[in-house]
Design a protein around this motif. Structure first.
Motif, short mmCIF file in Angstrom:
data_model
loop_
_atom_site.label_atom_id
_atom_site.label_comp_id
_atom_site.label_asym_id
_atom_site.label_seq_id
_atom_site.Cartn_x
_atom_site.Cartn_y
_atom_site.Cartn_z
N VAL A 1 0.83 -1.21 0.00
CA VAL A 1 0.00 0.00 0.00
C VAL A 1 0.87 1.26 0.00
O VAL A 1 0.61 2.20 -0.75
N ASP A 2 1.91 1.28 0.80
CA ASP A 2 2.77 2.46 0.89
C ASP A 2 3.42 2.79 -0.46
O ASP A 2 3.55 3.96 -0.82
N LEU A 3 3.83 1.76 -1.19
CA LEU A 3 4.42 2.01 -2.51
C LEU A 3 3.39 2.54 -3.48
O LEU A 3 3.67 3.48 -4.25
N VAL A 4 2.19 1.97 -3.48
CA VAL A 4 1.14 2.47 -4.37
C VAL A 4 0.79 3.91 -4.05
O VAL A 4 0.63 4.75 -4.94
N VAL A 5 0.69 4.22 -2.77
CA VAL A 5 0.36 5.59 -2.35
C VAL A 5 1.46 6.56 -2.78
O VAL A 5 1.18 7.66 -3.28
N ALA A 6 2.71 6.18 -2.60
CA ALA A 6 3.82 7.04 -3.01
C ALA A 6 3.80 7.28 -4.51
O ALA A 6 4.05 8.40 -4.98
N ILE A 7 3.50 6.25 -5.27
CA ILE A 7 3.38 6.41 -6.73
C ILE A 7 2.22 7.34 -7.06
O ILE A 7 2.36 8.25 -7.88
N ALA A 8 1.08 7.12 -6.42
CA ALA A 8 -0.10 7.95 -6.68
C ALA A 8 0.17 9.42 -6.38
O ALA A 8 -0.35 10.32 -7.06
N ALA A 9 0.99 9.67 -5.36
CA ALA A 9 1.30 11.04 -4.95
C ALA A 9 2.38 11.69 -5.82
O ALA A 9 2.72 12.85 -5.61
N SER B 1 9.28 5.55 -13.31
CA SER B 1 8.34 5.16 -14.35
C SER B 1 9.03 4.26 -15.38
O SER B 1 10.15 4.51 -15.79
N GLY B 2 8.33 3.20 -15.78
CA GLY B 2 8.88 2.25 -16.74
C GLY B 2 9.80 1.24 -16.11
O GLY B 2 10.46 0.48 -16.83
N ARG B 3 9.85 1.18 -14.77
CA ARG B 3 10.79 0.30 -14.07
C ARG B 3 10.08 -0.53 -13.00
O ARG B 3 8.89 -0.33 -12.72
N PHE B 4 10.83 -1.41 -12.38
CA PHE B 4 10.34 -2.44 -11.47
C PHE B 4 10.72 -2.09 -10.03
O PHE B 4 11.89 -1.82 -9.75
N VAL B 5 9.75 -2.10 -9.12
CA VAL B 5 10.03 -1.91 -7.71
C VAL B 5 9.42 -3.07 -6.94
O VAL B 5 8.48 -3.72 -7.40
#
Length: 271
Positions: free
Chosen positions: A218-226, A233-237
């Motif tokens: 969730v924290d990674l998705v939220v950070a991306i959304a923000a 972008s275009g890479r793997f985390v």
């Protein structure tokens, strides 16, 4: 509202939102102020999940029963999100099937094998195809594709899931390459092994005691959304392994965290 980035005004569409990782992500986004539309095949369970998210967070939610591999259903669902909540600013492609049995490719049921690939490839393609025109028109948006470590290496017993997830990585990069000029960003986010009904059903995880925390995903998705990780972008985390503060402070270059052939040496003409 939960601490962290304020996502008020963002409309998010999460597939596979009725359970597991999708359900965690939907609530995590809603807790930070986003309006969240959840899409899944099972109407009853999905509506219950979205109602529970709304009750827990106070956010606006929308349940969209649909099969991600059905073009008409996907188009109708995206149109309904725009009508009820507004244009989608964040798409999270989470829905997907997995091989029914841990067997070599030649022992797999062909219809089930193909259904897995369709869910991992046709689904993200159809969702992106339906959502991206609106993002381009709005001047930007973000797509998160739930990836897997299996997308970066071969697996003898999950050939459909591996093939589908590898293809999905290519979809992510295609969205990044074509969309970046329009403000669109796309990311492959591997959740690790979260304790869900799907992972519990996989023999390879029998006896596992260490799991990725849902909050890390969730924290990674939220950070991306923000917009905190746009340089990725275009890479793997990878949730549970990548440190979020390190990701925020790092700007990757070259082919870092991209799926590429490895040259056999300095004289390799493909190098």
């Amino acid at each position: 509202m939960t601490s962290g980035p304020d996502l008020t005004g963002l409309v998010a569409l999460v597939t596979g939102a009725s359970a597991g990782i999708g359900r965690y992500v939907a609530e995590g986004l809603a807790a930070r102020g986003a309006a969240v539309a959840g899409l899944a095949r099972g109407a009853g369970r999905l509506r219950t999940a979205m109602d529970d998210v709304a009750a827990a967070t106070g956010a606006r939610t929308l349940a969209l029963p649909a099969d991600v591999t059905d073009p008409a259903a996907v188009d109708a669902a995206v149109a309904e999100v725009a009508r009820v909540l507004g244009p989608v600013g964040l798409l999270v492609n989470n829905a997907g099937l997995i091989d029914a049995a841990e067997v070599p490719l030649w022992e797999a049921d062909p219809d089930q094998w193909w259904a897995v690939v369709e869910s991992q490839v046709r689904g993200p393609f159809l969702l992106a195809r339906a959502v991206l025109p609106g993002m381009v028109a709005a001047g930007g948006g973000r797509v998160v594709d739930l990836a897997s470590g299996i997308s970066t290496r071969a697996n003898p017993h999950y050939s459909a899931y591996s093939a589908g997830k590898t293809a999905q990585v290519r979809i992510t990069e295609a969205v990044h390459l074509a969309g970046s000029a329009h403000g669109v960003r796309a990311f492959d986010l591997a959740p690790g092994v979260v304790d869900t009904a799907m992972t519990r059903a996989m023999p390879m995880h029998t006896g596992r005691t260490e799991w990725t925390r849902p909050q890390d995903v969730v924290d990674l998705v939220v950070a991306i959304a923000a917009g905190e990780l746009d340089q990725w972008s275009g890479r793997f985390v990878r949730a549970g392994v990548d440190d979020l503060d390190t990701l925020r402070a790092t700007t990757p270059t070259g082919d870092a965290r991209r799926l590429r052939l490895v040259p056999y040496g300095d004289t390799d003409p493909l190098g």
